[in-house]
Design an enzyme around this catalytic site. Structure first.
Site, PDB file in Angstrom:
ATOM      1  N   TYR A 167       4.456   1.057   6.251  1.00  0.00           N
ATOM      2  CA  TYR A 167       3.778  -0.125   6.872  1.00  0.00           C
ATOM      3  C   TYR A 167       5.505  -1.646   7.192  1.00  0.00           C
ATOM      4  CZ  TYR A 167      -0.656   0.027   7.878  1.00  0.00           C
ATOM      5  OH  TYR A 167      -1.878   0.944   8.015  1.00  0.00           O
ATOM      6  N   HIS A 190       5.248   6.563   0.569  1.00  0.00           N
ATOM      7  CA  HIS A 190       5.058   5.866   2.139  1.00  0.00           C
ATOM      8  C   HIS A 190       7.415   5.826   1.581  1.00  0.00           C
ATOM      9  CE1 HIS A 190       2.070   3.564   0.917  1.00  0.00           C
ATOM     10  NE2 HIS A 190       1.479   4.520   1.349  1.00  0.00           N
ATOM     11  N   THR A 195       2.523   8.409  11.281  1.00  0.00           N
ATOM     12  CA  THR A 195       2.604   6.717  11.147  1.00  0.00           C
ATOM     13  C   THR A 195       1.621   6.308  10.666  1.00  0.00           C
ATOM     14  OG1 THR A 195       1.306   6.173  12.586  1.00  0.00           O
ATOM     15  CG2 THR A 195       3.560   6.096  12.963  1.00  0.00           C
ATOM     16  N   ASP A 196       1.470   5.497   9.548  1.00  0.00           N
ATOM     17  CA  ASP A 196       0.641   4.711   8.259  1.00  0.00           C
ATOM     18  C   ASP A 196       0.284   3.694   9.601  1.00  0.00           C
ATOM     19  OD1 ASP A 196      -0.891   3.771   6.274  1.00  0.00           O
ATOM     20  OD2 ASP A 196       1.142   3.252   5.248  1.00  0.00           O
ATOM     21  N   TRP A 197      -1.218   4.252   9.505  1.00  0.00           N
ATOM     22  CA  TRP A 197      -3.355   3.653   9.956  1.00  0.00           C
ATOM     23  C   TRP A 197      -2.498   2.147  10.942  1.00  0.00           C
ATOM     24  CZ3 TRP A 197      -2.828   7.763   8.858  1.00  0.00           C
ATOM     25  CH2 TRP A 197      -3.888   8.881   8.614  1.00  0.00           C
TER      26      TRP A 197
END
Length: 588
Positions: free
Chosen positions: A271, A221, A307-309
């Protein structure tokens, strides 16, 4: 979607350069069709390889609504199908549905890891029909780039057999905070090893050259998710801060540099929000200094950034009431968050399905359509280079023979054996084949292949206990998929090990998804072993001496929680006087 349609759809001409094909298609796309490209969300399969009418449990609409009504064409496959053939048949039906749309843009299917032993809806899936391998920490315990590349190559062949063309992995974050909940999917604490193995992983999945046989890797990430305050995970509000008391931000970029050099195609930012750095204190998916300044400009990355969720709409996850993951920008409206993500330099909204919101932003003049074109070019380019426009379909009849083949399962089994790491041994190992065995956490019929299974420690020659590294129970089911909190074993676990060990030489095997405080277990047991995803037969092969013990620790194991709490989360190998060092592992 054959080339017969080339006069009406000139972008289908494979003789043209990819860049020209992209421009031809982009020029034909409506705003609505462009907007659909920007959303990469979960999709459900129907039963027996049929299209899905949706899943109320996970808030997922029908396949038709996603593809036809919303013009979406990037999806993360949810759940585990009984057979590879089921996935392949569903995938072909989904591509037929996509081919029926005005421009016939093929679907790209992605997945979280599917080859391990753990199941976490926010991180990984059970292996199901796929070959089964150690988790990435276990691959790191082998310290073998050739083995990792071999894994990637096998996973690539299994994924492509069912139509999966994007891997939402590898995860090259550094496990520098011993309490961190996401270590299992990393390559451990050492930046050099993580970089070598991350690059090998990418080469295995993407192949010698990127093209129709490749699986595109989405490395995560960025810019490194390990330095979480108190080791908490930023899926949750109490874990949103990423901290750098050791001023070691740059160190966490090293594995990504290796991945870029290996040709990694896609990136997912974390995140977490950086605290106390030169960067804006907002989540990395909103962070222009990180995504544009660092990733795009400094590293020259021109691949896809997803992007992350769930950064836009705050959708609850599995009953959790703290849905927002828009750290630092919680006050912004969903439309404002979407705008900030685009301005930061991302191309896709992970876990979102709101094309109309993006359309409204363009029509109102907040976002220029030319900005959409920048990302649309990257997204279309990937589909062209994966060969999806030439042949979006798979051979569903052959999928079951490829996925989980004997050859692939044997390779995964050998990796399970190679990853088993012997930490201590006072003579209990290797145990004699045919010995009387008392086992916990191992099925009796499996243990019986190695010795005589007995009902109590008093009757045994050796006891083998399989246990899980400790973690704190939290308030919701989803939180408990992320093992966090104290690394101390409960007293009841230590007392039980001591009780068994008082009666018989005892071997304890720990599923070491975090570096637990092993001192009390080591003091009680005659041998302690670590695994990161090894089935009982693979473990017993090592413990009985049938194959050598070769695994090495992918991180330090701290001596105490006090040492963990005093360490700096951004600095590797920072706990005082660790019980076991990175690279420790005994032979048998």
């Amino acid at each position: 979607m054959s080339n017969d349609a080339a006069p009406e759809r000139p972008w289908l001409n494979p003789e043209l350069p990819t860049s020209e094909r992209v421009e031809l298609l982009l020029a034909e796309m409506t705003l609505e069709e462009k907007a659909g490209l920007f959303f990469h969300t979960m999709i459900a399969m129907g039963e027996d390889g049929e299209l899905s009418e949706g899943s109320e449990m996970f808030g997922i609409p029908s396949n038709r609504h996603h593809v036809v009504d919303q013009h979406m064409s990037h999806f993360n496959l949810l759940g585990v199908a009984p057979t590879a053939g089921d996935i392949a048949r569903w995938y072909n039906k989904l591509q037929e549905l996509a081919a029926s749309t005005r421009l016939g843009i093929p679907v790209t299917i992605s997945t979280d890891p599917r080859h391990g032993f753990s199941e976490n809806p926010g991180a990984s899936m059970l292996a199901g029909p796929f070959s089964q391998w150690p988790e990435p920490l276990g691959l790191a315990a082998t310290a073998d780039p050739e083995l990792v590349e071999r894994f990637g190559d096998i996973a690539r062949r299994e994924y492509t057999a069912v139509g999966i063309r994007v891997a939402l992995h590898p995860q090259v974050d550094l496990a520098t905070e011993p309490r961190w909940a996401r270590q299992l999917q990393t390559f451990g604490e050492d930046a050099d090893l993580s970089g070598r193995l991350g690059a090998a992983y990418v080469r295995g999945f993407q192949g010698e050259s990127f093209g129709p046989g490749s699986v595109s890797t989405m490395t995560k990430h960025f810019p490194g998710g390990g330095p979480q305050k108190d080791g908490e995970d930023p899926h949750f509000d109490y874990g949103r801060e990423q901290v750098y008391p050791g001023d070691n931000f740059e160190h966490h970029l090293k594995p990504f540099e290796e991945v870029f050099a290996a040709g990694g195609r896609q990136i997912m930012p974390y995140y977490g929000m950086p605290v106390g750095t030169e960067y804006e204190e907002v989540g990395f998916g909103f962070n222009k200094g990180v995504l544009t300044g660092l990733l795009r400009e400094r590293f020259g990355f021109d691949g896809i950034v997803c992007t992350d969720w769930g950064l836009v709409t705050d959708q609850p996850i599995m009953g959790a009431d703290f849905a927002a993951r828009a750290w630092g920008v919680e006050h912004l409206t969903p439309a404002e968050r979407m705008t900030k993500i685009l301005d930061a330099g991302a191309d896709q909204f992970g876990g979102e399905q709101e094309p109309q919101m993006l359309i409204d932003l363009v029509q109102s003049g907040v976002v220029a359509e030319e900005r959409l074109d920048v990302s649309a070019r990257r997204l279309l380019r990937e589909k062209f280079e994966l060969g999806l426009f030439e042949n979006p379909f798979v051979d569903a009849a052959a999928a079951d023979a490829v996925v989980g083949s004997d050859e692939f399962r044997a390779a995964g089994y050998a990796a399970q054996q190679a990853s088993v790491t012997v930490l201590t041994n006072d003579g209990a190992l290797p145990f004699a084949r045919g010995a009387k065995l008392y086992v916990e956490g191992i099925a009796a019929d499996i243990a019986a292949q190695y010795g005589e299974v007995v009902a109590s420690p008093a009757e045994a020659d050796v006891a083998i206990l399989r246990i899980q590294a400790p973690y704190e129970e939290r308030g919701t089911m989803f939180e408990n998929f992320f093992h966090a909190g104290s690394l101390d074993f409960p007293a009841a676990v230590v007392d039980h090990v001591a009780e068994v060990a008082a009666a018989v030489p005892t071997v304890v095997d720990v599923f070491l998804d975090r570096p637990a405080i092993l001192g009390p277990v080591v003091s009680a047991a005659d041998a302690v072993v670590a695994n990161w995803g090894s089935g009982a037969p693979a473990l017993l092969d090592v413990l009985s001496g049938a194959v050598p013990a070769t695994g090495k620790l992918p991180f330090d194991v701290p001596r105490s929680m006090a040492a963990v709490e005093a360490s700096r989360p951004d600095v590797p190998f920072d706990t005082a006087d660790p019980l076991f060092r990175f690279g420790h592992g005994l032979s048998l």
